[in-house]
Design a protein around this motif. Structure first.
Motif, PDB file in Angstrom:
ATOM      1  N   PRO A   1      23.457  25.812 -60.902  1.00 28.87           N
ATOM      2  CA  PRO A   1      23.384  24.567 -60.131  1.00 28.87           C
ATOM      3  C   PRO A   1      21.950  24.091 -59.884  1.00 28.87           C
ATOM      4  N   GLU A   2      21.044  25.014 -59.508  1.00 24.83           N
ATOM      5  CA  GLU A   2      19.677  24.609 -59.199  1.00 24.83           C
ATOM      6  C   GLU A   2      18.947  24.107 -60.439  1.00 24.83           C
ATOM      7  N   VAL A   3      19.165  24.797 -61.570  1.00 24.71           N
ATOM      8  CA  VAL A   3      18.516  24.364 -62.813  1.00 24.71           C
ATOM      9  C   VAL A   3      19.037  22.993 -63.221  1.00 24.71           C
ATOM     10  N   PHE A   4      20.360  22.813 -63.107  1.00 24.45           N
ATOM     11  CA  PHE A   4      20.921  21.503 -63.468  1.00 24.45           C
ATOM     12  C   PHE A   4      20.393  20.412 -62.538  1.00 24.45           C
ATOM     13  N   GLY A   5      20.295  20.710 -61.247  1.00 21.31           N
ATOM     14  CA  GLY A   5      19.760  19.729 -60.317  1.00 21.31           C
ATOM     15  C   GLY A   5      18.329  19.354 -60.652  1.00 21.31           C
ATOM     16  N   ALA A   6      17.498  20.361 -60.978  1.00 27.10           N
ATOM     17  CA  ALA A   6      16.115  20.079 -61.358  1.00 27.10           C
ATOM     18  C   ALA A   6      16.061  19.244 -62.627  1.00 27.10           C
ATOM     19  N   TRP A   7      16.978  19.523 -63.569  1.00 33.12           N
ATOM     20  CA  TRP A   7      17.021  18.744 -64.808  1.00 33.12           C
ATOM     21  C   TRP A   7      17.370  17.281 -64.522  1.00 33.12           C
ATOM     22  N   ALA A   8      18.386  17.070 -63.702  1.00 28.95           N
ATOM     23  CA  ALA A   8      18.764  15.696 -63.362  1.00 28.95           C
ATOM     24  C   ALA A   8      17.622  14.979 -62.656  1.00 28.95           C
ATOM     25  N   GLY A   9      16.979  15.637 -61.703  1.00 28.78           N
ATOM     26  CA  GLY A   9      15.889  15.003 -60.969  1.00 28.78           C
ATOM     27  C   GLY A   9      14.692  14.691 -61.834  1.00 28.78           C
ATOM     28  N   ALA A  10      14.460  15.519 -62.874  1.00 28.06           N
ATOM     29  CA  ALA A  10      13.284  15.333 -63.724  1.00 28.06           C
ATOM     30  C   ALA A  10      13.510  14.363 -64.869  1.00 28.06           C
ATOM     31  N   SER A  11      14.764  14.026 -65.167  1.00 26.52           N
ATOM     32  CA  SER A  11      15.001  13.238 -66.382  1.00 26.52           C
ATOM     33  C   SER A  11      15.832  11.976 -66.199  1.00 26.52           C
ATOM     34  N   VAL A  12      16.638  11.888 -65.141  1.00 25.59           N
ATOM     35  CA  VAL A  12      17.461  10.686 -64.938  1.00 25.59           C
ATOM     36  C   VAL A  12      16.607   9.639 -64.225  1.00 25.59           C
ATOM     37  N   HIS A  13      16.858   8.375 -64.508  1.00 20.75           N
ATOM     38  CA  HIS A  13      15.894   7.337 -64.165  1.00 20.75           C
ATOM     39  C   HIS A  13      15.956   6.872 -62.708  1.00 20.75           C
ATOM     40  N   ASP A  14      17.061   6.321 -62.287  1.00 25.63           N
ATOM     41  CA  ASP A  14      17.178   5.726 -60.960  1.00 25.63           C
ATOM     42  C   ASP A  14      17.639   6.777 -59.949  1.00 25.63           C
ATOM     43  N   VAL A  15      17.239   6.610 -58.676  1.00 30.73           N
ATOM     44  CA  VAL A  15      17.608   7.568 -57.637  1.00 30.73           C
ATOM     45  C   VAL A  15      19.134   7.672 -57.506  1.00 30.73           C
ATOM     46  N   GLY A  16      19.813   6.547 -57.489  1.00 27.56           N
ATOM     47  CA  GLY A  16      21.269   6.561 -57.379  1.00 27.56           C
ATOM     48  C   GLY A  16      21.927   7.264 -58.558  1.00 27.56           C
ATOM     49  N   GLN A  17      21.371   7.078 -59.746  1.00 25.81           N
ATOM     50  CA  GLN A  17      21.915   7.739 -60.930  1.00 25.81           C
ATOM     51  C   GLN A  17      21.689   9.253 -60.864  1.00 25.81           C
ATOM     52  N   VAL A  18      20.548   9.666 -60.306  1.00 25.71           N
ATOM     53  CA  VAL A  18      20.274  11.094 -60.120  1.00 25.71           C
ATOM     54  C   VAL A  18      21.324  11.708 -59.194  1.00 25.71           C
ATOM     55  N   VAL A  19      21.603  11.033 -58.083  1.00 26.44           N
ATOM     56  CA  VAL A  19      22.594  11.534 -57.132  1.00 26.44           C
ATOM     57  C   VAL A  19      23.964  11.646 -57.792  1.00 26.44           C
ATOM     58  N   ALA A  20      24.353  10.598 -58.522  1.00 32.24           N
ATOM     59  CA  ALA A  20      25.665  10.609 -59.167  1.00 32.24           C
ATOM     60  C   ALA A  20      25.767  11.726 -60.205  1.00 32.24           C
ATOM     61  N   THR A  21      24.669  12.010 -60.897  1.00 26.74           N
ATOM     62  CA  THR A  21      24.683  13.066 -61.910  1.00 26.74           C
ATOM     63  C   THR A  21      24.701  14.453 -61.277  1.00 26.74           C
ATOM     64  N   ALA A  22      23.808  14.688 -60.309  1.00 24.26           N
ATOM     65  CA  ALA A  22      23.628  16.026 -59.750  1.00 24.26           C
ATOM     66  C   ALA A  22      24.799  16.469 -58.886  1.00 24.26           C
ATOM     67  N   GLN A  23      25.474  15.533 -58.216  1.00 17.19           N
ATOM     68  CA  GLN A  23      26.529  15.944 -57.290  1.00 17.19           C
ATOM     69  C   GLN A  23      27.717  16.559 -58.010  1.00 17.19           C
ATOM     70  N   THR A  24      27.797  16.369 -59.317  1.00 11.01           N
ATOM     71  CA  THR A  24      28.891  16.981 -60.073  1.00 11.01           C
ATOM     72  C   THR A  24      28.762  18.505 -60.116  1.00 11.01           C
ATOM     73  N   ALA A  25      27.554  19.025 -59.832  1.00  8.91           N
ATOM     74  CA  ALA A  25      27.347  20.485 -59.850  1.00  8.91           C
ATOM     75  C   ALA A  25      27.262  21.077 -58.450  1.00  8.91           C
ATOM     76  N   GLY A  26      27.528  20.282 -57.428  1.00 11.98           N
ATOM     77  CA  GLY A  26      27.565  20.820 -56.080  1.00 11.98           C
ATOM     78  C   GLY A  26      26.364  20.462 -55.221  1.00 11.98           C
ATOM     79  N   ALA A  27      26.427  20.889 -53.958  1.00 12.63           N
ATOM     80  CA  ALA A  27      25.412  20.508 -52.972  1.00 12.63           C
ATOM     81  C   ALA A  27      24.046  21.089 -53.283  1.00 12.63           C
ATOM     82  N   SER A  28      23.986  22.321 -53.789  1.00 16.92           N
ATOM     83  CA  SER A  28      22.681  22.920 -54.086  1.00 16.92           C
ATOM     84  C   SER A  28      21.982  22.191 -55.221  1.00 16.92           C
TER      85      SER A  28
END
Length: 345
Positions: free
Chosen positions: A193-220
């Motif tokens: 989960p943490e690695v996926f979250g870091a990946w989403a935060g480092a590569s997805v463009h808009d803040v809202g899109q980051v949230v939508a992507t990362a939340q699929t792997a949980g709160a962490s």
């Protein structure tokens, strides 16, 4: 035929006398609808929905004439001025304390990813023979924070609003693509989960899109993604300042040209509100209200920009831009994944 339609009606037309109000009301209504759909289907970011609504308004028979005519003044006002206001309020989402909590090694790594993504995306765009101003905006939006970064860079480089529409459409398209594709790769790549979250935060463009992507792997995953993403957002100010300094020196070399400011006032406003947020003085209620205001401002701006795109002409003349955007998206995804593995060990 032009790719975008933003020609004003003749001044003699009585429809023009309505001024910006009709377009602004339409943009506000579109944002309310986008926020309502987002509340029902959280995986769909409200800002993506706002752009999509603008695209529909520009291409549905009956509405297309209105967006190019009586509604154009207000839609252009939203695309320019409300975008800048939304960038200012975006500063209240950035807490320097949260960012510093990542540690200096992670901060340097994220900065390296942003710089490499910027340079690589600009090179790819030029390789596909896109104009330098459009290439600059695409590189800025893809590497930092989507449409907000595009608006800031366009202002400091004095790039016409007309030229911001294609980069905004591309960054929205690729960010939306990430929401669907990245979660599918969690299991094949063996990502925690943490690695996926870091990946989403480092590569997805808009803040809202980051949230939508990362939340699929949980709160962490979401917690890590937001902090990494906001670190990229902070880099908006220095990147724009460097671009402004370069543009100012170039303008100074031209005879009789007025030198633009190094950093626009709205970017300084963004920095000031980020500093205010970092003091911890603001209550959660104030921050929540600011988040809603930011969504409204940026949503109206994105609806205005989306309403200038003619899809048929975009598909006909924007194929090179689309290929460049997809290549850049793959580059940034690869850079972000490598950074995520280094950050989360």
């Amino acid at each position: 035929m032009p790719l975008f339609s933003s020609r004003p009606l003749r001044s003699a037309s009585p429809l023009r006398c309505a001024g910006p109000l009709p377009g602004l009301l339409a943009a506000a209504g579109a944002v309310v609808l986008a926020l309502a759909v987002h509340s029902l289907v959280p995986v769909l970011p409200a800002m993506t929905l706002a752009v999509a609504a603008g695209l529909l308004a520009a291409n549905v028979p009956g509405l297309a004439g209105w967006t190019a005519g009586p509604g154009r003044a207000g839609l252009d006002f939203a695309g320019k001025h409300l975008m800048r206001a939304g960038i200012v309020v975006l500063g209240l989402k950035v807490s320097l304390m949260d960012v510093l909590g990542l540690g200096w090694a992670a901060l340097l790594l994220i900065t390296g990813v942003v710089l490499a993504a910027f340079a690589g995306t600009y090179a790819i765009s030029r390789l596909f023979r896109l104009p330098p101003p459009v290439s600059l905006l695409i590189a800025t939006g893809f590497s930092i924070c989507g449409a907000s970064a595009i608006g800031a860079m366009a202002a400091v480089r004095r790039i016409r609003q007309h030229d911001t529409v294609l980069p905004v459409a591309l960054v929205t398209l690729c960010g939306t693509l990430a929401i669907g594709v990245l979660p599918l790769l969690i299991r094949p790549l063996g990502l925690g989960p943490e690695v996926f979250g870091a990946w989403a935060g480092a590569s997805v463009h808009d803040v809202g899109q980051v949230v939508a992507t990362a939340q699929t792997a949980g709160a962490s995953a979401l917690a890590v993604a937001v902090v990494v993403k906001l670190t990229r957002v902070i880099l908006l100010a220095p990147m724009v300042a460097v671009a402004g300094l370069h543009h100012r020196s170039s303008a100074a070399s031209g005879a009789g040209l007025k030198r633009p400011p190094i950093v626009p006032l709205f970017v300084l406003g963004f920095v000031a509100l980020a500093a205010l947020r970092s003091t911890g003085w603001l209550s959660p209620a104030v921050l929540d209200a600011a988040a809603v205001l930011q969504d409204i401002l940026l949503g109206m701006a994105l609806f205005g920009l989306g309403s200038a795109v003619r899809v048929g002409q975009l598909l006909h003349t924007g194929a090179r831009a689309l290929l460049a955007a997809l290549a850049s998206w793959l580059l940034i995804a690869a850079l972000g994944l490598g950074a995520a593995f280094l950050m989360i060990r």
